[in-house]
Design a protein around this motif. Structure first.
Motif, PDB file in Angstrom:
ATOM      1  N   GLY A 141       1.063 -12.251  -6.140  1.00 48.27           N
ATOM      2  CA  GLY A 141       0.672 -13.033  -4.974  1.00 48.27           C
ATOM      3  C   GLY A 141       1.739 -13.025  -3.897  1.00 48.27           C
ATOM      4  N   GLY A 142       3.004 -13.069  -4.313  1.00 45.44           N
ATOM      5  CA  GLY A 142       4.100 -13.051  -3.354  1.00 45.44           C
ATOM      6  C   GLY A 142       4.200 -11.733  -2.611  1.00 45.44           C
ATOM      7  N   LEU A 143       3.990 -10.629  -3.309  1.00 46.57           N
ATOM      8  CA  LEU A 143       4.033  -9.321  -2.649  1.00 46.57           C
ATOM      9  C   LEU A 143       2.907  -9.188  -1.627  1.00 46.57           C
ATOM     10  N   ILE A 144       1.705  -9.661  -2.002  1.00 46.26           N
ATOM     11  CA  ILE A 144       0.568  -9.543  -1.086  1.00 46.26           C
ATOM     12  C   ILE A 144       0.751 -10.429   0.132  1.00 46.26           C
ATOM     13  N   PHE A 145       0.999 -11.714  -0.086  1.00 46.34           N
ATOM     14  CA  PHE A 145       1.055 -12.649   1.031  1.00 46.34           C
ATOM     15  C   PHE A 145       2.433 -12.709   1.685  1.00 46.34           C
ATOM     16  N   GLY A 146       3.425 -12.088   1.051  1.00 47.17           N
ATOM     17  CA  GLY A 146       4.735 -11.976   1.689  1.00 47.17           C
ATOM     18  C   GLY A 146       4.831 -10.777   2.606  1.00 47.17           C
ATOM     19  N   LEU A 147       4.146  -9.701   2.245  1.00 48.86           N
ATOM     20  CA  LEU A 147       4.222  -8.470   3.036  1.00 48.86           C
ATOM     21  C   LEU A 147       3.066  -8.316   4.012  1.00 48.86           C
ATOM     22  N   LEU A 148       1.937  -9.013   3.746  1.00 52.26           N
ATOM     23  CA  LEU A 148       0.766  -8.865   4.603  1.00 52.26           C
ATOM     24  C   LEU A 148       1.046  -9.184   6.070  1.00 52.26           C
ATOM     25  N   PRO A 149       1.748 -10.286   6.405  1.00 46.90           N
ATOM     26  CA  PRO A 149       2.016 -10.551   7.823  1.00 46.90           C
ATOM     27  C   PRO A 149       2.772  -9.423   8.514  1.00 46.90           C
ATOM     28  N   GLU A 150       3.697  -8.782   7.795  1.00 42.90           N
ATOM     29  CA  GLU A 150       4.455  -7.677   8.392  1.00 42.90           C
ATOM     30  C   GLU A 150       3.596  -6.433   8.547  1.00 42.90           C
ATOM     31  N   VAL A 151       2.685  -6.213   7.609  1.00 43.55           N
ATOM     32  CA  VAL A 151       1.777  -5.059   7.707  1.00 43.55           C
ATOM     33  C   VAL A 151       0.854  -5.210   8.902  1.00 43.55           C
ATOM     34  N   LEU A 152       0.395  -6.446   9.151  1.00 47.41           N
ATOM     35  CA  LEU A 152      -0.552  -6.694  10.239  1.00 47.41           C
ATOM     36  C   LEU A 152       0.117  -6.899  11.590  1.00 47.41           C
ATOM     37  N   ARG A 153       1.444  -7.057  11.597  1.00 47.59           N
ATOM     38  CA  ARG A 153       2.142  -7.450  12.823  1.00 47.59           C
ATOM     39  C   ARG A 153       1.881  -6.496  13.987  1.00 47.59           C
ATOM     40  N   GLY A 154       1.973  -5.204  13.754  1.00 49.31           N
ATOM     41  CA  GLY A 154       1.791  -4.254  14.835  1.00 49.31           C
ATOM     42  C   GLY A 154       0.376  -3.721  14.952  1.00 49.31           C
ATOM     43  N   VAL A 155      -0.556  -4.286  14.169  1.00 48.17           N
ATOM     44  CA  VAL A 155      -1.926  -3.774  14.141  1.00 48.17           C
ATOM     45  C   VAL A 155      -2.880  -4.670  14.911  1.00 48.17           C
ATOM     46  N   VAL A 156      -2.792  -5.973  14.689  1.00 50.96           N
ATOM     47  CA  VAL A 156      -3.715  -6.923  15.319  1.00 50.96           C
ATOM     48  C   VAL A 156      -2.917  -8.045  15.990  1.00 50.96           C
TER      49      VAL A 156
END
Length: 345
Positions: A279-294
């Motif tokens: 859960g930490g990997l998903i919700f810890g990294l998701l904001p950074e993955v989406l930062r430059g996309v949306v």
């Protein structure tokens, strides 16, 4: 058990090789930041997952560890109303770091002695109030904490290396390895605790408190042990945060940090060892993955929608859901040969 240990070792080695295979400083800093929150989520899972007690003030222990470690490493003097002010000289960073863990554990013991006298919503209110009080202390005790101006220039942790002496852990790779080592240690400590006698007692308490009391399990003592260890691990995460970011302010006590930990634990699978990590990997990294996309507002919509989908289709969390799927596949594979033999005969 041997296969589990071997799998765990392979995963740790693979994670340790990340700075070698992908030395991008930004990626390493993002993963290290997620790792600190994973350690905090592991600590919360001790209470929420293995004893069934929902603590919504867990950011308090994170902040106590951060502030104590930072203040001890910087040194401070504060007037407590006595004849002379209290003066503490700067301590070695590892002594300060351990001091942060001890202080967070002490507050975990104190809160446990008080809060575990009640249950349910009353316990939740006590923990929320505790975190808010800690934030107000950090915000208003300016002589000690610098208040909203923040504590700055916090020294980094260091390590003695043969031939090079004391090396300050300031590079992104060294910070990543430090967080990884702390995360592995926290995981191993929790794994051994929950498999011990007191761990089994805590799980029995989570399943049926009345029955646990009837068979002689010391409920309050068991809860306090878990509270102390949970607070200590959260304090270690806070100390890592203070010495890697090197600046902290009262916002470390914000409610959003506790909510982030709760999301990581529930989405990954509360009461499982791997749940907070996944859960930490998903919700810890998701904001950074989406930062430059949306756009930022869309990021939060996706974040919330993903959480809702996980709760709808995997109500026990990601790890239990995939564990159940693998178990069903193994059963179907075992049945298939016997069915084929029956048809041929």
């Amino acid at each position: 058990m041997i296969m589990r240990g071997l799998s765990f070792l392979i995963i740790v080695v693979a994670l340790a090789l990340l700075p070698v295979l992908c030395p991008d400083p930004y990626l390493l800093s993002v993963v290290a930041a997620a790792g600190i929150m994973i350690i905090a989520a592991i600590s919360l899972n001790l209470l929420l997952g293995f004893t069934g007690q929902l603590s919504l003030g867990h950011a308090a222990f994170f902040g106590i560890g951060a502030y104590t470690s930072a203040l001890l490493s910087l040194g401070f003097d504060v007037d407590l109303g006595f004849s002379s002010p209290l003066v503490v000289e700067p301590k070695p960073v590892w002594v300060a770091f351990i001091g942060g863990i001890v202080m967070a554990s002490l507050f975990g013991w104190l809160l446990g002695k008080v809060a575990f006298r009640v249950r349910g919503a009353y316990f939740v209110i006590v923990t929320i109030s505790f975190a808010q009080v800690m934030r107000m202390v950090a915000l208003n005790w300016v002589d000690l904490t610098e208040g909203p101006m923040a504590l700055v220039s916090i020294p980094p942790l260091n390590l003695w290396v043969p031939g090079e002496g004391v090396v300050r852990l300031v590079s992104k790779a060294s910070t990543y390895w430090l967080v990884l080592a702390a995360g592995v240690l926290a995981y191993v400590i929790v794994a051994n605790l929950v498999r011990s006698r007191i761990g089994r007692a805590a799980i029995a308490l989570r399943e049926n408190e009345v029955l646990a009391k009837s068979i002689g399990i010391p409920v309050t003592r068991c809860l306090i042990v878990f509270s102390v260890l949970s607070a200590g691990i959260a304090g270690a995460a806070g100390g890592l945060y203070a010495h890697t970011v090197r600046i902290i302010d009262p916002d470390v006590f914000l409610f959003i940090y506790t909510i982030t930990m709760v999301i990581m634990v529930i989405a990954g699978g509360k009461g499982t060892l791997a749940g907070p990590v996944v859960g930490g990997l998903i919700f810890g990294l998701l904001p950074e993955v989406l930062r430059g996309v949306v756009a930022p507002e869309v990021q939060w919509i996706i974040y919330g929608a993903l959480m809702i989908l996980i709760l709808l289709f995997m109500p026990k969390g990601i790890v239990p859901a995939f564990g159940g799927l693998l178990k069903r596949r193994k059963i179907s594979v075992r049945r298939r040969p016997s069915a084929t033999q029956g048809a041929s005969s």
